[in-house]
Design a protein around this motif. Structure first.
Motif, PDB file in Angstrom:
ATOM      1  N   THR A 176     -90.805 -50.737 -33.436  1.00 26.76           N
ATOM      2  CA  THR A 176     -89.377 -50.774 -33.119  1.00 26.76           C
ATOM      3  C   THR A 176     -88.624 -50.969 -34.425  1.00 26.76           C
ATOM      4  OG1 THR A 176     -89.409 -53.167 -32.728  1.00 26.76           O
ATOM      5  CG2 THR A 176     -89.740 -51.732 -30.821  1.00 26.76           C
ATOM      6  N   ASP A 202     -88.654 -57.096 -28.000  1.00 26.91           N
ATOM      7  CA  ASP A 202     -88.193 -56.501 -26.747  1.00 26.91           C
ATOM      8  C   ASP A 202     -87.094 -55.493 -27.060  1.00 26.91           C
ATOM      9  OD1 ASP A 202     -89.868 -58.132 -25.208  1.00 26.91           O
ATOM     10  OD2 ASP A 202     -88.404 -59.768 -25.247  1.00 26.91           O
ATOM     11  N   ALA A 207     -90.355 -43.521 -19.911  1.00 25.34           N
ATOM     12  CA  ALA A 207     -91.020 -44.680 -20.511  1.00 25.34           C
ATOM     13  C   ALA A 207     -91.647 -45.515 -19.399  1.00 25.34           C
ATOM     14  CB  ALA A 207     -90.019 -45.520 -21.298  1.00 25.34           C
ATOM     15  N   TYR A 208     -92.870 -45.984 -19.664  1.00 16.65           N
ATOM     16  CA  TYR A 208     -93.621 -46.767 -18.675  1.00 16.65           C
ATOM     17  C   TYR A 208     -94.103 -48.061 -19.316  1.00 16.65           C
ATOM     18  CZ  TYR A 208     -93.871 -42.367 -16.087  1.00 16.65           C
ATOM     19  OH  TYR A 208     -93.565 -41.208 -15.425  1.00 16.65           O
ATOM     20  N   LYS A 209     -94.038 -49.154 -18.561  1.00 13.43           N
ATOM     21  CA  LYS A 209     -94.607 -50.409 -19.047  1.00 13.43           C
ATOM     22  C   LYS A 209     -96.114 -50.246 -19.190  1.00 13.43           C
ATOM     23  CE  LYS A 209     -92.721 -53.421 -19.926  1.00 13.43           C
ATOM     24  NZ  LYS A 209     -92.054 -53.708 -21.212  1.00 13.43           N
ATOM     25  N   ASN A 240     -89.908 -47.190 -16.606  1.00 11.69           N
ATOM     26  CA  ASN A 240     -88.881 -48.142 -17.001  1.00 11.69           C
ATOM     27  C   ASN A 240     -87.870 -47.456 -17.915  1.00 11.69           C
ATOM     28  OD1 ASN A 240     -87.542 -50.599 -17.468  1.00 11.69           O
ATOM     29  ND2 ASN A 240     -88.666 -50.886 -19.371  1.00 11.69           N
ATOM     30  N   ALA A 288     -83.837 -45.999 -26.610  1.00  7.81           N
ATOM     31  CA  ALA A 288     -84.179 -46.500 -25.279  1.00  7.81           C
ATOM     32  C   ALA A 288     -82.934 -46.466 -24.399  1.00  7.81           C
ATOM     33  CB  ALA A 288     -84.721 -47.930 -25.378  1.00  7.81           C
ATOM     34  N   GLY A 325     -83.162 -48.554 -19.249  1.00 10.22           N
ATOM     35  CA  GLY A 325     -84.317 -49.386 -18.946  1.00 10.22           C
ATOM     36  C   GLY A 325     -83.973 -50.521 -18.002  1.00 10.22           C
ATOM     37  N   LEU A 348     -88.472 -52.430 -23.449  1.00 12.25           N
ATOM     38  CA  LEU A 348     -89.674 -51.721 -23.860  1.00 12.25           C
ATOM     39  C   LEU A 348     -90.401 -52.545 -24.918  1.00 12.25           C
ATOM     40  CD1 LEU A 348     -88.315 -48.062 -24.160  1.00 12.25           C
ATOM     41  CD2 LEU A 348     -89.466 -49.142 -22.222  1.00 12.25           C
ATOM     42  N   ASN A 349     -91.712 -52.414 -24.942  1.00 10.46           N
ATOM     43  CA  ASN A 349     -92.538 -53.180 -25.882  1.00 10.46           C
ATOM     44  C   ASN A 349     -93.548 -52.271 -26.554  1.00 10.46           C
ATOM     45  OD1 ASN A 349     -92.169 -55.163 -23.218  1.00 10.46           O
ATOM     46  ND2 ASN A 349     -91.636 -56.115 -25.166  1.00 10.46           N
ATOM     47  N   ASP A 368     -96.128 -49.556 -24.908  1.00  7.87           N
ATOM     48  CA  ASP A 368     -95.633 -48.931 -23.682  1.00  7.87           C
ATOM     49  C   ASP A 368     -95.808 -47.420 -23.811  1.00  7.87           C
ATOM     50  OD1 ASP A 368     -94.990 -51.332 -22.561  1.00  7.87           O
ATOM     51  OD2 ASP A 368     -92.820 -51.107 -22.709  1.00  7.87           O
ATOM     52  N   VAL A 376     -95.052 -43.362 -23.160  1.00  4.19           N
ATOM     53  CA  VAL A 376     -93.986 -42.375 -22.924  1.00  4.19           C
ATOM     54  C   VAL A 376     -94.659 -41.047 -22.586  1.00  4.19           C
ATOM     55  CG1 VAL A 376     -92.302 -43.486 -24.433  1.00  4.19           C
ATOM     56  CG2 VAL A 376     -93.866 -41.813 -25.403  1.00  4.19           C
TER      57      VAL A 376
END
Length: 357
Positions: free
Chosen positions: A269, A275, A300-302, A324, A341, A344, A348-349, A352, A354
């Protein structure tokens, strides 16, 4: 490779056109245009609205705004034709949802003037029109940080000495650099060594993210050249590297999905936040070689997480990957991309997932 070849890739922006039909622009999606349950009949545009925001008031998938506006490939070149005060109307007369623009006299005159006077737009950030995505969230990252090959970075001109032997430099300082080419007056961005970006699965080195620390200008070119520091964004020191300052341009960010399946992970990031909330820039481990381009939208998915096992049988069980929001790609390098992002429900972390919607 010459240092001058280490540049951020920016794309020119062409002036507006009208609205017609969308045929072969976007690949067919699995679902049709789906309206929000509480979609309004009309909406009055206010200052600060983006096309993503406006379409999100009507559509469950805001990235489909070129479709609901019924745009074709030529007209999609410049989506900046909506202004505060315009009235957006939801039209269902054809059986499919479409948005129509009522506008007003002042805005209609502005649109007409733009059509008669097409021009290349280099900086669009103070324009009153609604941009596709929030410009304030991406402007700082359009030219920095920069992802390069580490070997290329180490060949770039280097700040070798300060005029008064201090290690750090401040705005207005004179410094001396080696490896400088070009002419007096040339402008540079100053970067220091950042971090290697690795693929979390294959461990491949995807690039070297270098950090922007300031600006400089050439005063005299020689074996040891004289430069002046014109801006300091963070600590600027001896050993930092000079990369030619790119021309600021506003790329044409029209949202669309990739033409082939793409799946990757968030590997960093910008700013190092844990976060990544709305409008945070994330780095993913996919780039040009994987078919990504400006404007691509990814779900985007956790990342799946291990559950707290209550028995031996439950060991190794993982939570499902839950969608997410979206990542909107606005800067692409050969092996990595930067994305914003959006929408959401949770931050996002790192790691995660995509993937193509």
């Amino acid at each position: 490779m010459r240092p001058s070849s280490i540049r951020a890739k920016l794309i020119s922006h062409i002036a507006p056109a009208v609205i017609i039909t969308l045929a072969a622009i976007l690949p067919a999606a699995a679902d049709e245009l789906t309206l929000q349950e509480n979609a309004p009949d009309r909406y009055v545009v206010v200052k600060g609205d983006t096309l993503w925001d406006i379409s999100g008031k009507f559509l469950k998938h805001p990235w489909k705004w070129p479709e609901i506006w019924n745009m074709n490939k030529d007209e999609i070149k410049d989506p900046h034709w909506i202004y505060p005060g315009d009235v957006i109307v939801l039209d269902m007369s054809s059986g499919n949802p479409r948005l129509r623009l009522l506008g007003n006299d002042a805005n209609d005159a502005r649109r007409s003037r733009d059509k008669l006077n097409p021009k290349v737009r280099v900086t669009q950030f103070d324009n009153m029109s609604s941009p596709p995505i929030p410009t304030s969230a991406i402007v700082p990252f359009l030219t920095q940080p920069l992802v390069v090959e580490e070997s290329e970075f180490l060949q770039a001109p280097r700040i070798a000495q300060n005029a008064d032997d201090r290690v750090t430099l401040t705005m207005g300082d004179t410094a001396y650099a080696v490896g400088v080419t070009g002419n007096p007056g040339d402008q540079w961005q100053v970067f220091n060594g950042g971090k290697l970006l690795r693929d979390p699965d294959t461990k491949e080195v995807l690039g070297y993210e270098v950090l922007y620390v300031g600006d400089a200008v050439t005063r005299q070119v020689a074996d040891v050249s004289t430069i002046s520091i014109t801006k300091v964004a963070r600590e600027l020191a001896l050993g930092d590297r000079l990369i030619p300052k790119p021309r600021m341009a506003y790329p044409n960010y029209v949202p669309h999905i990739p033409t082939r399946d793409v799946e990757g992970k968030i590997i960093s990031t910008v700013g190092g936040v844990n976060d990544a909330g709305p409008y945070t820039t994330v780095v993913i481990n996919r780039g040009e070689r994987d078919g990504l381009e400006l404007g691509h939208v990814l779900n985007a998915y956790k990342a799946p997480r291990p559950i707290k096992a209550a028995s031996k049988a439950e060991k190794g069980m993982m939570t499902p990957a839950e969608r997410n929001g979206y990542v909107f790609i606005y800067r692409v390098f050969p092996k990595v991309s930067y994305g914003l992002a959006l929408n959401g429900t949770r931050p996002l972390n790192l790691l995660d997932v995509v993937r193509k919607p």
